[in-house]
Design a protein around this motif. Structure first.
Motif, PDB file in Angstrom:
ATOM      1  N   UNK A 100     -21.893  39.569  32.919  1.00  0.00           N
ATOM      2  CA  UNK A 100     -20.754  40.312  33.276  1.00  0.00           C
ATOM      3  C   UNK A 100     -21.301  41.810  34.224  1.00  0.00           C
ATOM      4  N   UNK A 101     -21.438  41.657  35.584  1.00  0.00           N
ATOM      5  CA  UNK A 101     -21.956  42.668  36.288  1.00  0.00           C
ATOM      6  C   UNK A 101     -21.122  44.099  36.082  1.00  0.00           C
ATOM      7  N   UNK A 102     -20.075  43.971  36.156  1.00  0.00           N
ATOM      8  CA  UNK A 102     -19.190  45.392  35.940  1.00  0.00           C
ATOM      9  C   UNK A 102     -19.729  45.999  34.740  1.00  0.00           C
ATOM     10  N   UNK A 103     -19.610  45.377  33.565  1.00  0.00           N
ATOM     11  CA  UNK A 103     -19.939  45.804  32.074  1.00  0.00           C
ATOM     12  C   UNK A 103     -21.125  46.463  32.092  1.00  0.00           C
ATOM     13  N   UNK A 113     -25.212  50.815  32.031  1.00  0.00           N
ATOM     14  CA  UNK A 113     -26.401  51.227  32.686  1.00  0.00           C
ATOM     15  C   UNK A 113     -26.142  52.706  33.332  1.00  0.00           C
ATOM     16  N   UNK A 114     -25.023  53.049  33.911  1.00  0.00           N
ATOM     17  CA  UNK A 114     -24.694  54.322  34.274  1.00  0.00           C
ATOM     18  C   UNK A 114     -24.431  55.453  33.326  1.00  0.00           C
ATOM     19  N   UNK A 115     -23.704  54.678  32.117  1.00  0.00           N
ATOM     20  CA  UNK A 115     -23.440  55.582  31.101  1.00  0.00           C
ATOM     21  C   UNK A 115     -24.708  56.219  30.338  1.00  0.00           C
ATOM     22  N   UNK A 116     -25.474  55.350  30.160  1.00  0.00           N
ATOM     23  CA  UNK A 116     -26.814  55.537  29.512  1.00  0.00           C
ATOM     24  C   UNK A 116     -27.548  56.350  30.004  1.00  0.00           C
ATOM     25  N   UNK A 146     -23.400  50.578  44.994  1.00  0.00           N
ATOM     26  CA  UNK A 146     -24.013  50.363  43.700  1.00  0.00           C
ATOM     27  C   UNK A 146     -25.539  51.148  43.621  1.00  0.00           C
ATOM     28  N   UNK A 147     -26.222  51.325  44.742  1.00  0.00           N
ATOM     29  CA  UNK A 147     -27.326  52.270  44.913  1.00  0.00           C
ATOM     30  C   UNK A 147     -27.110  53.576  44.656  1.00  0.00           C
ATOM     31  N   UNK A 201     -26.663  58.536  41.594  1.00  0.00           N
ATOM     32  CA  UNK A 201     -25.829  59.807  41.181  1.00  0.00           C
ATOM     33  C   UNK A 201     -25.675  59.821  39.581  1.00  0.00           C
ATOM     34  N   UNK A 202     -25.920  58.595  38.943  1.00  0.00           N
ATOM     35  CA  UNK A 202     -25.930  58.625  37.512  1.00  0.00           C
ATOM     36  C   UNK A 202     -27.033  59.401  36.755  1.00  0.00           C
ATOM     37  N   UNK A 203     -27.999  59.781  37.685  1.00  0.00           N
ATOM     38  CA  UNK A 203     -29.433  60.555  37.462  1.00  0.00           C
ATOM     39  C   UNK A 203     -30.604  59.650  37.212  1.00  0.00           C
TER      40      UNK A 203
END
Length: 296
Positions: free
Chosen positions: A59-62, A67-70, A109-110, A115-117
């Motif tokens: 599931x892509x969104x999950x 990844x962004x949260x980590x 997406x990129x 922006x997530x670091x």
């Protein structure tokens, strides 16, 4: 440097860490009844360089959200640099606005990844390498060509007279590179996708592959509409055999069953998306080498 295997790439992360002898960082995770993820990074990351290995296949969104949260949390906890290895990059096909108001998901997406670091992104056989490399230039990006594994596989096959075919002109560079490495002929078919209905039509480009062992080379497969149209054209040319290869095997098992029914003798993919119903070529060494060359 430490490697953090994400929830969607635990085995790959462990294998790459073992290959490169890089210490692991443990990720604790569970899922609430609501479907939301609980994530906790166990261990200090302050003043360290971290490689997160997390696929964004379905599931892509999950998987993308995790990844962004980590990545964001690693930065908050003091990591000096965060790199991510994403074998299959979701939304890469939506890279152009063909109709007014369409969302260009690839660019967004990129942007979210950056922006997530995340400082650097490694992926494999992205749909359009040129657009990928020229979108969000602040994010350092690497696109690994896994068709090297197919070249090795075909070189080891005895008694085959290979003819390399791309199902559309977008695969021209890949099929030419494979054919040149094998000193074999190649061709591409011509594809048109209706922007409103998304229906695909494939046209012959006038090449002869009679009595050849044809290999169709694709970046990814989902419904298989393009490939089945290509197979029908190729069968009319009377090849000795038809092999299908793709890097990212996203389709349901029924698609491959149907492929066998219409005359495809061998179906091969890489294990960017692990599965057991077809032959898979292991990407671990290729991705390990990329990490070694770029970050160590």
């Amino acid at each position: 440097m430490r490697i953090l295997p994400g929830t969607s790439s635990t085995e790959l992360g462990l294998n790459i860490a073992s290959n490169l002898k890089i210490p692991l960082l443990e990720l604790e995770f569970k899922y609430f009844v609501s479907g939301e993820s609980y994530l906790r990074i166990n261990g200090s990351v302050e003043n360290q360089e971290i490689i997160v290995i997390q696929n964004t296949s379905p599931p892509q969104e999950k998987n993308l959200m995790e990844l962004l949260l980590i990545a964001s949390t690693l930065n908050e906890l003091g990591a000096i640099r965060v790199h991510c290895l994403v074998p299959y990059l979701c939304y890469a096909r939506s890279d152009k606005r063909r109709l007014t108001g369409e969302v260009t998901s690839h660019q967004i997406t990129l942007d979210l990844i950056h922006k997530s670091g995340i400082d650097s992104l490694i992926t494999a056989n992205v749909h359009n390498p040129e657009i990928f490399l020229n979108t969000n230039k602040e994010l350092k990006k690497y696109n690994i060509d896994c068709t090297q594994l197919l070249i090795t596989k075909l070189e080891q096959s005895k008694g085959k007279d290979w003819f390399i075919v791309g199902p559309d002109k977008g695969r021209y560079n890949e099929v030419r590179n494979i054919a040149q490495n094998l000193s074999k002929p190649f061709a591409t078919l011509d594809k048109y996708r209706d922007p409103h209905t998304h229906k695909v039509s494939v046209q012959d480009t006038g090449f002869d592959c009679r009595d050849k062992d044809v290999v169709i080379v694709d970046d990814e497969i989902l419904s298989g509409g393009t490939v089945f149209a290509a197979i029908e054209i190729l069968k009319q040319k009377k090849p000795s055999s038809i092999t299908y290869f793709c890097v990212h095997a996203l389709s349901m098992e029924e698609v491959f069953d149907k492929m066998k029914q219409v005359g495809v003798t061998d179906i091969i993919s890489t294990n960017t998306i692990p599965r057991t119903d077809i032959e898979q070529l292991d990407i671990t060494q290729l991705l390990s080498e990329s990490i070694w060359e770029n970050f160590l």
